[in-house]
Enzyme design. Structure first.
Site, PDB file in Angstrom:
ATOM      1  N   LYS A 199       0.856  -1.190   0.000  1.00  0.00           N
ATOM      2  CA  LYS A 199       0.000   0.000   0.000  1.00  0.00           C
ATOM      3  C   LYS A 199       0.891   1.238   0.000  1.00  0.00           C
ATOM      4  O   LYS A 199       1.724   1.418   0.884  1.00  0.00           O
ATOM      5  CB  LYS A 199      -0.887  -0.014   1.239  1.00  0.00           C
ATOM      6  CG  LYS A 199      -1.771   1.219   1.377  1.00  0.00           C
ATOM      7  CD  LYS A 199      -2.660   1.106   2.608  1.00  0.00           C
ATOM      8  CE  LYS A 199      -3.557   2.312   2.752  1.00  0.00           C
ATOM      9  NZ  LYS A 199      -4.403   2.218   3.950  1.00  0.00           N
ATOM     10  N   LYS A 252      -2.277  -1.351  -3.840  1.00  0.00           N
ATOM     11  CA  LYS A 252      -3.161  -0.200  -3.741  1.00  0.00           C
ATOM     12  C   LYS A 252      -2.346   1.079  -3.803  1.00  0.00           C
ATOM     13  O   LYS A 252      -1.362   1.183  -3.059  1.00  0.00           O
ATOM     14  CB  LYS A 252      -3.905  -0.286  -2.407  1.00  0.00           C
ATOM     15  CG  LYS A 252      -4.783   0.887  -2.102  1.00  0.00           C
ATOM     16  CD  LYS A 252      -5.374   0.749  -0.735  1.00  0.00           C
ATOM     17  CE  LYS A 252      -5.976   2.104  -0.390  1.00  0.00           C
ATOM     18  NZ  LYS A 252      -6.256   2.259   0.989  1.00  0.00           N
TER      19      LYS A 252
HETATM   20  C1  PBG Z   1      -7.387   3.463   5.641  1.00  0.00           C
HETATM   21  C2  PBG Z   1      -7.672   3.310   4.200  1.00  0.00           C
HETATM   22  C3  PBG Z   1      -7.487   4.265   3.202  1.00  0.00           C
HETATM   23  C4  PBG Z   1      -7.996   3.694   2.039  1.00  0.00           C
HETATM   24  C5  PBG Z   1      -8.462   2.427   2.362  1.00  0.00           C
HETATM   25  N1  PBG Z   1      -8.234   2.189   3.707  1.00  0.00           N
HETATM   26  C6  PBG Z   1      -6.934   5.630   3.256  1.00  0.00           C
HETATM   27  C7  PBG Z   1      -5.536   5.849   3.689  1.00  0.00           C
HETATM   28  O1  PBG Z   1      -4.749   4.929   3.868  1.00  0.00           O
HETATM   29  O2  PBG Z   1      -5.190   7.018   3.870  1.00  0.00           O
HETATM   30  C8  PBG Z   1      -8.045   4.358   0.711  1.00  0.00           C
HETATM   31  C9  PBG Z   1      -9.177   3.937  -0.149  1.00  0.00           C
HETATM   32  C10 PBG Z   1      -9.467   4.864  -1.260  1.00  0.00           C
HETATM   33  O3  PBG Z   1      -8.856   5.931  -1.440  1.00  0.00           O
HETATM   34  O4  PBG Z   1     -10.405   4.521  -2.007  1.00  0.00           O
HETATM   35  N2  PBG Z   1      -6.250   2.841   6.096  1.00  0.00           N
HETATM   36 ZN    ZN Z   2      -5.981   3.619   8.259  1.00  0.00          ZN
END
Ligand code: PBG
Ligand code: ZN
Length: 329
Positions: A199, A252
């Site tokens: 991520k 992601k």
């Molecule tokens: C939280 C999380 C996020 C997303 C999914 N889980 C945001 C982040 O990490 O700041 C992003 C999902 C999206 O932008 O569609 N941990």
């Molecule tokens: Zn988070």
């Protein structure tokens, strides 16, 4: 190799034979529907930064589950917006918390819907970070080991509510092994872990922060999420999560990270890709202005994500794409 005029590539593209040569097809079964549930509302609330998406009240979820099942979509991923936030994210593991109630409502309505839950603290902490915050050299930061117990509690509480898949998204070291242990100790050895294993600290999460009310009050997420420039580090992250026992790995965002997806195929585990809020909002915004054809653009993105190696695609376009995918079959 024969060359022109013997080899004519356009023969493959004669309209009548085109379909015979289609290498990659997006199938309804590949799609996961992300849903936002807000326990403070009793009517669906449009999300300004994500036109076409809403926050649902818990009361709507049995109807939403039926609608999704009618489209033959197999799975949802739930994000919760709680009534109360505190530094320890206590509402994240409450037995009657927003996700715990949501899982029960959806499984009751459609027992064979695969319910996945996001396991993170950022929607539940008042500071908006993904776990416990404390003092480290260099200032306030997310504490790794001190946050693991919190993730265990969140994951077990989701499993107790009936979640089929828990998806830790906080990018803590050791989180998969820790959650696996906790689930097994509580008798949930059949609950899958879908790790947000690679991520990235991405600018494309912007619209999600409004959708899930999870913006942070200081700093950023670069001390736990990956630097977008780092491919080998991203592969190592996912490799470690595979070794810790993750059942599904995830990349992601999706569309700009196809090289990572392709590289992770070699690990042999099922792969998910998350087409995130910013990827969604860009397509929607351009389509609203008539600058791109939404259906063509969406199916192209999803097909390319699958072509690169994704088995599952988490996408806010899932409900529309389900219809389009079926028509194209
Ligand atoms: C939280 C999380 C996020 C997303 C999914 N889980 C945001 C982040 O990490 O700041 C992003 C999902 C999206 O932008 O569609 N941990
Ligand atoms: Zn988070």
């Amino acid at each position: 190799m024969n060359v022109f005029p013997v080899r004519r590539m356009r023969r493959y593209r004669r309209r009548i034979v085109q379909e015979l040569f289609t290498e990659t097809c997006v199938h309804v079964n590949d799609l996961v529907v992300p849903l936002f549930v807000d326990e403070r509302i009793d009517r669906a609330l449009p999300i300004g930064s994500m036109p076409g998406q809403v926050r649902y009240p818990i009361g709507d979820l049995s109807g939403v589950a039926a609608r999704i099942a009618d489209l033959d979509l197999p799975s949802v991923l739930l994000f919760g917006i709680p009534a109360a936030k505190d530094p320890e994210a206590r509402s994240a593991f409450a037995p009657d918390g927003v996700i715990q109630r949501s899982v029960r409502a959806m499984k009751e309505a459609v027992p064979d819907l695969v319910v996945c839950t996001d396991v993170c603290a950022c929607e539940y902490t008042d500071h908006g970070h993904c776990g416990i915050i404390g003092e480290k050299a260099g200032g306030q930061d997310l504490l790794n080991d001190a946050s693991l117990e919190l993730m265990n509690r969140i994951a077990v509480s989701h499993a107790e509510a009936g979640a089929d898949v828990v998806a830790p998204s906080c990018m803590l070291d050791g989180m998969v092994a820790s959650i696996r242990d906790a689930l097994d100790e509580s008798g949930f050895e059949d609950v899958l872990i879908m790790s947000y294993s690679s991520k990235f600290a991405s600018g494309f999460y912007g619209p999600f922060r409004e959708a899930a009310d999870s913006g942070y009050s200081f700093g950023d997420r670069t001390t736990y999420q990956l630097n977008p420039s780092n491919a080998r580090e991203a592969i190592l992250e996912s490799t470690l999560d595979a070794e810790e026992g993750a059942d599904i790995l995830m990349v992601k965002p999706a569309g700009y990270y196809l090289d990572i997806l392709a590289a992770l195929r070699d690990l042999g585990l099922p792969l998910a890709a998350f087409q995130v809020s910013g990827e969604y909002a860009m397509i929607r915004a351009a389509a609203e202005r008539g600058w791109i054809d939404e259906r063509i653009a969406v199916m192209e993105c999803l097909t390319c994500i699958k072509r690169a190696g994704a088995d599952l695609i988490i996408t806010y376009f899932a409900e529309e794409a389900a219809g389009w995918a079926r028509e194209e079959q």
